[in-house]
Design a protein around this motif. Sequence first.
Motif, PDB file in Angstrom:
ATOM      1  N   ARG A   4       0.832  -1.205   0.000  1.00 45.94           N
ATOM      2  CA  ARG A   4       0.000   0.000   0.000  1.00 45.94           C
ATOM      3  C   ARG A   4       0.868   1.258   0.000  1.00 45.94           C
ATOM      4  O   ARG A   4       0.551   2.227  -0.677  1.00 45.94           O
ATOM      5  N   ILE A   9      -3.362  -0.075  -3.798  1.00 48.90           N
ATOM      6  CA  ILE A   9      -3.925  -1.430  -3.681  1.00 48.90           C
ATOM      7  C   ILE A   9      -5.404  -1.363  -4.034  1.00 48.90           C
ATOM      8  O   ILE A   9      -6.014  -0.300  -4.023  1.00 48.90           O
ATOM      9  N   LYS A  12     -10.653  -4.002  -2.383  1.00 43.47           N
ATOM     10  CA  LYS A  12     -10.799  -5.219  -1.588  1.00 43.47           C
ATOM     11  C   LYS A  12      -9.606  -5.403  -0.663  1.00 43.47           C
ATOM     12  O   LYS A  12      -9.763  -5.697   0.527  1.00 43.47           O
ATOM     13  N   GLU A  13      -8.391  -5.218  -1.202  1.00 40.86           N
ATOM     14  CA  GLU A  13      -7.197  -5.352  -0.370  1.00 40.86           C
ATOM     15  C   GLU A  13      -7.187  -4.312   0.746  1.00 40.86           C
ATOM     16  O   GLU A  13      -6.814  -4.617   1.878  1.00 40.86           O
TER      17      GLU A  13
END
Length: 70
Positions: A4, A9, A12-13
Amino acid sequence: MEKRSAQSISAKENRMLSMHLMICKWCRIYNEKLVLLDQVFKKTFSEQKTEINESEIQDFKNRMIDKLNF
C-alpha cells in the motif's frame, strides 16, 4: 502494508487490511512505524538534490564492487 505504501492497492485489499488492523495490535504498531518511516524518507529525499553526475555513479559502482569482493 508495504504494498500500500509503495503503490495503490485494490479496494478489496484495502478493506481486508483495514479489518485486520482493527483486530491486530501488532500490525497497527508496525503500520504506524511504517508510515513514520515513509514520511521521513520522503522528506529526506525531497530535500536532497535530484541530479547525479557521472562521477558519483562511478564512485557508487566502485564502492559496491569493493563491498562484494570483501
